[in-house]
Motif scaffolding. Sequence first.
Motif, PDB file in Angstrom:
ATOM      1  N   LEU A 116       7.187   2.147   9.839  1.00 14.33           N
ATOM      2  CA  LEU A 116       7.312   2.685  10.711  1.00 14.33           C
ATOM      3  C   LEU A 116       5.925   3.996  10.118  1.00 14.33           C
ATOM      4  CD1 LEU A 116       5.430   2.699  14.298  1.00 14.33           C
ATOM      5  CD2 LEU A 116       7.654   3.816  14.208  1.00 14.33           C
ATOM      6  N   ALA A 117       4.940   4.454  10.191  1.00 19.45           N
ATOM      7  CA  ALA A 117       4.941   5.065   9.604  1.00 19.45           C
ATOM      8  C   ALA A 117       5.047   6.988   9.219  1.00 19.45           C
ATOM      9  CB  ALA A 117       2.804   5.757   9.054  1.00 19.45           C
ATOM     10  N   GLU A 118       5.104   6.805  10.624  1.00 17.35           N
ATOM     11  CA  GLU A 118       6.247   8.388  11.191  1.00 17.35           C
ATOM     12  C   GLU A 118       7.646   7.923  11.559  1.00 17.35           C
ATOM     13  OE1 GLU A 118       6.679  12.776  12.575  1.00 17.35           O
ATOM     14  OE2 GLU A 118       4.807  11.240  11.722  1.00 17.35           O
ATOM     15  N   GLY A 119       8.159   9.107  10.338  1.00 17.27           N
ATOM     16  CA  GLY A 119       9.988   8.773  10.630  1.00 17.27           C
ATOM     17  C   GLY A 119      10.237  10.003  10.630  1.00 17.27           C
ATOM     18  N   MET A 120      11.443  10.214  10.536  1.00 15.64           N
ATOM     19  CA  MET A 120      12.739  11.063  10.589  1.00 15.64           C
ATOM     20  C   MET A 120      12.086  12.149   9.473  1.00 15.64           C
ATOM     21  SD  MET A 120      16.704  12.275  10.903  1.00 15.64           S
ATOM     22  CE  MET A 120      17.484  11.838   9.137  1.00 15.64           C
ATOM     23  N   SER A 121      12.075  11.702   8.167  1.00 18.26           N
ATOM     24  CA  SER A 121      11.829  12.576   7.023  1.00 18.26           C
ATOM     25  C   SER A 121      10.484  12.750   7.170  1.00 18.26           C
ATOM     26  CB  SER A 121      12.264  11.540   5.751  1.00 18.26           C
ATOM     27  OG  SER A 121      11.540  10.265   5.284  1.00 18.26           O
TER      28      SER A 121
ATOM     29  N   ASP B 230       5.184  -2.714   3.627  1.00 15.60           N
ATOM     30  CA  ASP B 230       4.023  -2.489   3.820  1.00 15.60           C
ATOM     31  C   ASP B 230       3.968  -0.878   5.002  1.00 15.60           C
ATOM     32  OD1 ASP B 230       2.579  -3.513   2.257  1.00 15.60           O
ATOM     33  OD2 ASP B 230       1.654  -5.135   3.596  1.00 15.60           O
ATOM     34  N   ILE B 231       2.955  -0.238   5.103  1.00 13.44           N
ATOM     35  CA  ILE B 231       3.154   1.184   5.976  1.00 13.44           C
ATOM     36  C   ILE B 231       2.344   0.367   7.246  1.00 13.44           C
ATOM     37  CG2 ILE B 231       2.773   3.179   6.420  1.00 13.44           C
ATOM     38  CD1 ILE B 231       4.512   2.544   4.456  1.00 13.44           C
ATOM     39  N   VAL B 232       2.508   0.918   8.812  1.00 12.82           N
ATOM     40  CA  VAL B 232       2.272   0.421   9.890  1.00 12.82           C
ATOM     41  C   VAL B 232       1.876   1.643  10.659  1.00 12.82           C
ATOM     42  CG1 VAL B 232       2.468  -1.942   9.590  1.00 12.82           C
ATOM     43  CG2 VAL B 232       4.169  -0.117  10.659  1.00 12.82           C
ATOM     44  N   ASP B 233       0.579   1.721  11.858  1.00 12.20           N
ATOM     45  CA  ASP B 233       0.769   1.875  12.873  1.00 12.20           C
ATOM     46  C   ASP B 233       2.063   2.221  14.337  1.00 12.20           C
ATOM     47  OD1 ASP B 233      -0.009   0.389  14.108  1.00 12.20           O
ATOM     48  OD2 ASP B 233      -2.250   1.323  13.779  1.00 12.20           O
ATOM     49  N   GLN B 234       1.751   2.959  14.685  1.00 11.06           N
ATOM     50  CA  GLN B 234       2.839   2.832  16.327  1.00 11.06           C
ATOM     51  C   GLN B 234       2.590   1.034  16.725  1.00 11.06           C
ATOM     52  OE1 GLN B 234       5.067   4.151  17.772  1.00 11.06           O
ATOM     53  NE2 GLN B 234       5.298   6.018  16.814  1.00 11.06           N
ATOM     54  N   ASP B 235       1.365   0.306  17.108  1.00 10.95           N
ATOM     55  CA  ASP B 235       0.623  -0.356  17.476  1.00 10.95           C
ATOM     56  C   ASP B 235       1.126  -2.082  16.571  1.00 10.95           C
ATOM     57  OD1 ASP B 235       0.393   0.289  19.855  1.00 10.95           O
ATOM     58  OD2 ASP B 235      -1.882   1.170  18.534  1.00 10.95           O
TER      59      ASP B 235
ATOM     60  N   CYS C  91      10.623  -2.611  10.813  1.00  7.33           N
ATOM     61  CA  CYS C  91      10.072  -4.954  11.548  1.00  7.33           C
ATOM     62  C   CYS C  91       9.802  -5.251   9.775  1.00  7.33           C
ATOM     63  CB  CYS C  91       8.886  -5.160  12.023  1.00  7.33           C
ATOM     64  SG  CYS C  91       8.254  -4.719  14.258  1.00  7.33           S
ATOM     65  N   LEU C  92      10.213  -6.754  10.123  1.00 10.25           N
ATOM     66  CA  LEU C  92      10.622  -7.535   9.004  1.00 10.25           C
ATOM     67  C   LEU C  92       9.153  -8.385   9.199  1.00 10.25           C
ATOM     68  CD1 LEU C  92      13.906  -9.099   9.992  1.00 10.25           C
ATOM     69  CD2 LEU C  92      13.578  -7.308   7.309  1.00 10.25           C
ATOM     70  N   TYR C  93       8.658  -8.096   7.867  1.00  6.31           N
ATOM     71  CA  TYR C  93       7.568  -8.571   7.426  1.00  6.31           C
ATOM     72  C   TYR C  93       7.398  -9.581   7.969  1.00  6.31           C
ATOM     73  CZ  TYR C  93       2.726  -9.523   5.153  1.00  6.31           C
ATOM     74  OH  TYR C  93       1.869 -10.046   4.532  1.00  6.31           O
ATOM     75  N   ASP C  94       7.723 -11.229   8.307  1.00  5.86           N
ATOM     76  CA  ASP C  94       7.293 -11.819   8.560  1.00  5.86           C
ATOM     77  C   ASP C  94       8.794 -12.879   9.324  1.00  5.86           C
ATOM     78  OD1 ASP C  94       7.940 -13.771   6.255  1.00  5.86           O
ATOM     79  OD2 ASP C  94       5.995 -13.622   5.683  1.00  5.86           O
TER      80      ASP C  94
ATOM     81  N   ASN D  60      -0.198  -2.416  13.181  1.00  3.00           N
ATOM     82  CA  ASN D  60      -0.969  -2.417  12.544  1.00  3.00           C
ATOM     83  C   ASN D  60      -1.241  -2.137  11.091  1.00  3.00           C
ATOM     84  OD1 ASN D  60      -2.591  -3.326  14.605  1.00  3.00           O
ATOM     85  ND2 ASN D  60      -3.317  -1.184  15.265  1.00  3.00           N
ATOM     86  N   PHE D  61      -1.639  -2.898  10.019  1.00  2.00           N
ATOM     87  CA  PHE D  61      -2.001  -2.663   8.112  1.00  2.00           C
ATOM     88  C   PHE D  61      -2.111  -1.482   9.026  1.00  2.00           C
ATOM     89  CE2 PHE D  61      -3.537  -2.708   4.639  1.00  2.00           C
ATOM     90  CZ  PHE D  61      -2.126  -2.500   3.633  1.00  2.00           C
ATOM     91  N   LEU D  62      -1.251  -0.616   7.546  1.00  2.00           N
ATOM     92  CA  LEU D  62      -2.552   0.925   7.039  1.00  2.00           C
ATOM     93  C   LEU D  62      -2.788   0.547   6.012  1.00  2.00           C
ATOM     94  CD1 LEU D  62      -0.576   4.000   9.491  1.00  2.00           C
ATOM     95  CD2 LEU D  62      -2.609   2.852   9.475  1.00  2.00           C
ATOM     96  N   ARG D  63      -1.503   0.626   5.240  1.00  2.00           N
ATOM     97  CA  ARG D  63      -1.514   0.452   3.252  1.00  2.00           C
ATOM     98  C   ARG D  63      -0.274   0.295   2.880  1.00  2.00           C
ATOM     99  NH1 ARG D  63      -0.290   5.870   5.552  1.00  2.00           N
ATOM    100  NH2 ARG D  63       1.244   6.317   4.665  1.00  2.00           N
ATOM    101  N   HIS D  64      -0.382  -0.200   1.679  1.00  2.00           N
ATOM    102  CA  HIS D  64       1.065  -0.557   0.911  1.00  2.00           C
ATOM    103  C   HIS D  64       1.029   0.437   0.894  1.00  2.00           C
ATOM    104  CE1 HIS D  64      -0.458  -4.907   0.665  1.00  2.00           C
ATOM    105  NE2 HIS D  64      -1.677  -4.685   0.021  1.00  2.00           N
ATOM    106  N   ARG D  65       2.664   0.589   0.883  1.00  2.00           N
ATOM    107  CA  ARG D  65       3.806   1.580  -0.111  1.00  2.00           C
ATOM    108  C   ARG D  65       3.174   2.488  -0.962  1.00  2.00           C
ATOM    109  NH1 ARG D  65       8.486   3.242  -1.393  1.00  2.00           N
ATOM    110  NH2 ARG D  65       9.639   4.902  -0.626  1.00  2.00           N
TER     111      ARG D  65
END
Length: 261
Positions: free
Chosen positions: A217-222, A131-136, A98-101, A138-143
């Motif tokens: 999204l934290a879980e990507g192909m790589s 920023d890294i987020v989960d499936q929902d 997603c775009l940040y805002d 939600n903010f997890l951490r800055h990259r």
Amino acid sequence: MAALPSITVATVCFNAESCIEKTLQSVGEQSYAQVEHLIIDGASKDSSLDIIRAYAARQDRHSVVLVSEPDKGLYDAMNKALMRATGDYIVFLNAGDCLYDSETLAKVARTAFESASEAAELPAVVYGQTDIVDQDGNFLRHRRLQAPEHLSWRSFRHGMLVCHQSFYARTDLACQCPYNLSYRFSADVDWCIRIMRLAAERKLALANTHAVLCRYLAEGMSTRNHKASLKERFKVMRSHYGLFSTLIFHLWFLVRAVIKA
């Protein structure tokens, strides 16, 4: 340049009904008007196309272009987007990201405009943080890898300091650097480096927005193919920076990981 630049947001997807809506919404809510949302779908069999068509039908501010047909994988689909994009800049925002805002694309356009040369030449790249987020969402951490104040093609010797989704490339330059389909996981790294090398050859600027541009999204192909991705990334870096330099920097990556452990 007399006017603010237009932007193509390219979304590549396949059977993405579980996460495509949030991506579409993040583009649809942008305040900036000069936006083309180009969606390259790999002939999805789930409800993705219904979701996308409903989104396109309710858009009255941005142009939405949908192409749905079989492809040869992610980077082949991205090459299709390059050939169809009409914006001055292109960014890849795939399903789940997603775009940040709502002001993100306005910030990118404004940075590009304000960074144009005296000859009205737009910068080759406009970039920012992630920023890294989960499936929902939600903010997890800055990259962990942060975008540098001053970016160059040599910067990526330290890793991919700018996330693909926060890397806005001038479309005319991007089309000269299609994704290398011999890479399965790291063609995006190679693509970014080649565009920046082309920018250096032409003495074009790389402009920093000093803003977070993407929720990734934290879980990507790589991530799912971590070991194969690391091997391929080493190959990419070696092709651009040479074997010795790549070995030295990878040894430093290893030492850094041990220190932080």
